[in-house]
Design an enzyme around this catalytic site. Structure first.
Site, PDB file in Angstrom:
ATOM      1  CB  SER A 200      -7.806   3.555   3.031  1.00 45.78           C
ATOM      2  OG  SER A 200      -6.965   2.922   3.983  1.00 45.78           O
TER       3      SER A 200
ATOM      4  CE  LYS B  71      -3.834   1.898   2.815  1.00 46.22           C
ATOM      5  NZ  LYS B  71      -4.663   1.641   4.019  1.00 46.22           N
TER       6      LYS B  71
ATOM      7  CB  SER C 176      -8.145   0.725   5.852  1.00 46.35           C
ATOM      8  OG  SER C 176      -8.894   1.911   5.915  1.00 46.35           O
TER       9      SER C 176
END
Lengths: 447, 65
Positions: free
Chosen positions: A149, A74, A173
């Site tokens: 996210s 990420k 997330s």
């Protein structure tokens, strides 16, 4: 292909990391223009690392199940020499001078980094719509959100762009996009995996962990992310479902579900019961206050981190995230402290709910993938704001710090995945993984 | 400061800073703050001695089973 499939073949030289990495890079090249899962692709470095992995394995220097495995990060996790954007133009030119701790551990395990994945800007949202590098799209239905996210990471696993990936989870997330994209997401207990070198949203709620194609793959990554003295060899065996004690936190966490989510999750819990699990109802008395607690904590923490750049370069934030950060600056200290105390109350109540049980079982997410741009979704009791629905079932375990995992358990109409969530005791992530392995097997057998 | 007073101040400040889009979200935040302030774990200086949730094994937290 899963990590568990690939690893023994790589170890025996039956499969080359270079070929596996090329396949992932081909997937990225083919699908990223449509899905926008990656912000940065590190193709050349990945192929170099893959060839080195093949050379080392052939020379008898096999490091373990992540050696030669293509992994994505990420894009708020530092990878030395590569920009860490956190999905924001605010950081578009920031280049990491070192690896994050979690990156370093995966590198030591032999992982091959194929790139940095898209996310909701600064992890401050649940849909990956508001990113400085464009919105990401659901792999099944591109008109829908992949969740967030860690949306790009979930897409990467669901489509074979990488076999492993690192996400972060402040209110859900990791588990939200995992549930939405039909994969596994493991949020370890708070503090189990270092967040050093990871752009924070709320340091007291942030968790680092893996998203994966299976519970076993999640374990293999989680284990490699731990400090060396806490890593183990092998994979835990599945718990026996016979006599496994599961608690259903009825009430608030089941009150506002999409009809398909309720049907599939209740059916899955029944499957576990028929396989021998002992299922009882438990209470989290202050569950109704969790959203207010969470909001004030995240706002207070985010306001502090972003104060300087909100003043110096507000135009570089996406409009929605900027607006929420500006709102965050109005939280009063006394209300923040009320939320700190509420967090302790929730942690205590989750402990009490788990007393005498092996795990809690509940939906990972109240809804399937929402349409991009949707403000509300229909659920039992009437329409509700998408953001509130996305966080509703996951945020309890960010407030409490307990480990929690989302595993696929079925589909809504239209083929959109639904996730089941299990939450375990503090310090007992391996036992939670054993329960998840058992549930994963029972769900597969029932399907 | 009451939540109502805070909200009026915050909305006026947002408008002064040229952020009119903040007004509606601030009303949502005010509702969450009202909820937080009404929670039964909040202490009052003239009421019972506080319970520390981290050390509450032998005492009953508000609403605990």
């Amino acid at each position: 292909m899963t990590i568990a499939d690939a690893a023994p073949r790589l170890a025996k030289g039956q499969l080359k990391s270079e070929k596996l990495t090329e396949e992932c890079l081909s997937q990225i090249e083919a699908l990223n223009p449509k899905l926008n899962a990656f912000i940065t692709v590190t193709a050349d470095a990945a192929l170099t690392a893959a060839r080195l992995a093949d050379h080392d394995i052939a020379g008898g220097r096999y490091r373990g199940p992540l050696h030669g495995i293509p992994v994505s990060l990420k894009d708020l996790v530092d990878l030395k020499g590569i920009r860490t954007t956190a999905g924001s133009l605010v950081r578009a030119s920031h280049v990491a001078t070192d690896d994050a701790v979690v990156t370093s551990r995966l590198r030591d395990a032999g992982a091959v980094f194929v790139g940095k994945t898209n996310l909701h800007e600064f992890a401050f949202g649940t849909t990956t719509e508001d990113s400085g590098f464009g919105k990401a799209h659901h792999p099944v239905d591109q008109s829908r959100s992949p969740g967030g996210s860690s949306g790009g990471s979930a897409i990467a696993i669901a489509t074979g762009m990488s076999l492993g990936t690192v996400g972060t989870d402040t209110g859900g997330s990791i588990r939200i996009p995992a549930a939405i994209c039909g994969i596994v997401g493991l949020k370890p207990g708070w503090g189990e995996i270092s967040a050093s070198g990871v752009v924070p949203l709320s340091r007291q709620l942030d968790h680092v962990g893996p998203l994966a194609a299976s519970v076993t793959d999640a374990w293999l990554q989680y284990n490699a992310m731990l400090p060396a003295n806490r890593q183990t060899t092998g994979v835990p065996t599945a718990a026996s479902l016979k006599g496994l004690r599961l608690g259903v936190p009825a009430g608030y966490l089941f009150d506002r579900l999409d009809a398909d989510v309720e049907r599939v999750v209740m059916s899955t819990i029944d499957t576990l019961r028929r396989a021998g699990a002992i299922v009882t109802e438990v209470a989290i008395p202050h569950a109704t206050e969790m959203a207010a607690i969470y909001l004030h904590l995240v706002f207070g923490d985010a306001a502090e981190y972003h104060a300087r750049t909100l003043l110096s370069r507000p135009q570089d934030y996406t409009p929605n995230v900027r607006l929420r950060l500006e709102m965050a600056r109005y939280v009063l200290a006394e209300d923040y402290i009320r939320a700190v105390r509420g967090k302790a109350v929730i942690a205590h109540e989750v402990d009490r709910a788990l007393d005498g049980l092996d795990a809690l079982v509940l939906p990972a997410l109240a809804i399937p993938a929402p349409p991009i741009g949707a403000a509300t979704m229909p659920v039992k009791g009437g329409p509700e704001a998408v953001r509130a629905l996305m966080l509703r079932c996951t945020q309890p375990f960010n407030l409490s710090g307990h480990p929690a995992i989302s595993i696929p358990c079925g589909h809504a109409h239209g083929g959109l995945p639904i996730g089941l969530q299990l939450a375990g005791h503090h310090g007992q992530t391996p036992a939670l993984v054993q329960a998840a392995l058992a549930a994963e097997r029972a769900i597969a057998n029932a399907g | 400061m009451t939540v109502g007073e805070w909200l009026e101040w915050a909305k006026a400040d947002a408008l002064k800073r040229g952020l009119p889009d903040l007004v509606a979200p601030l009303e949502g935040l005010a509702q969450a703050t009202e909820r937080l302030r009404a929670a039964d774990w909040n202490d009052s200086a003239d009421h019972a001695t506080p319970v520390d949730p981290g050390h509450a094994e032998s005492r009953t937290l508000p609403g605990a089973k």
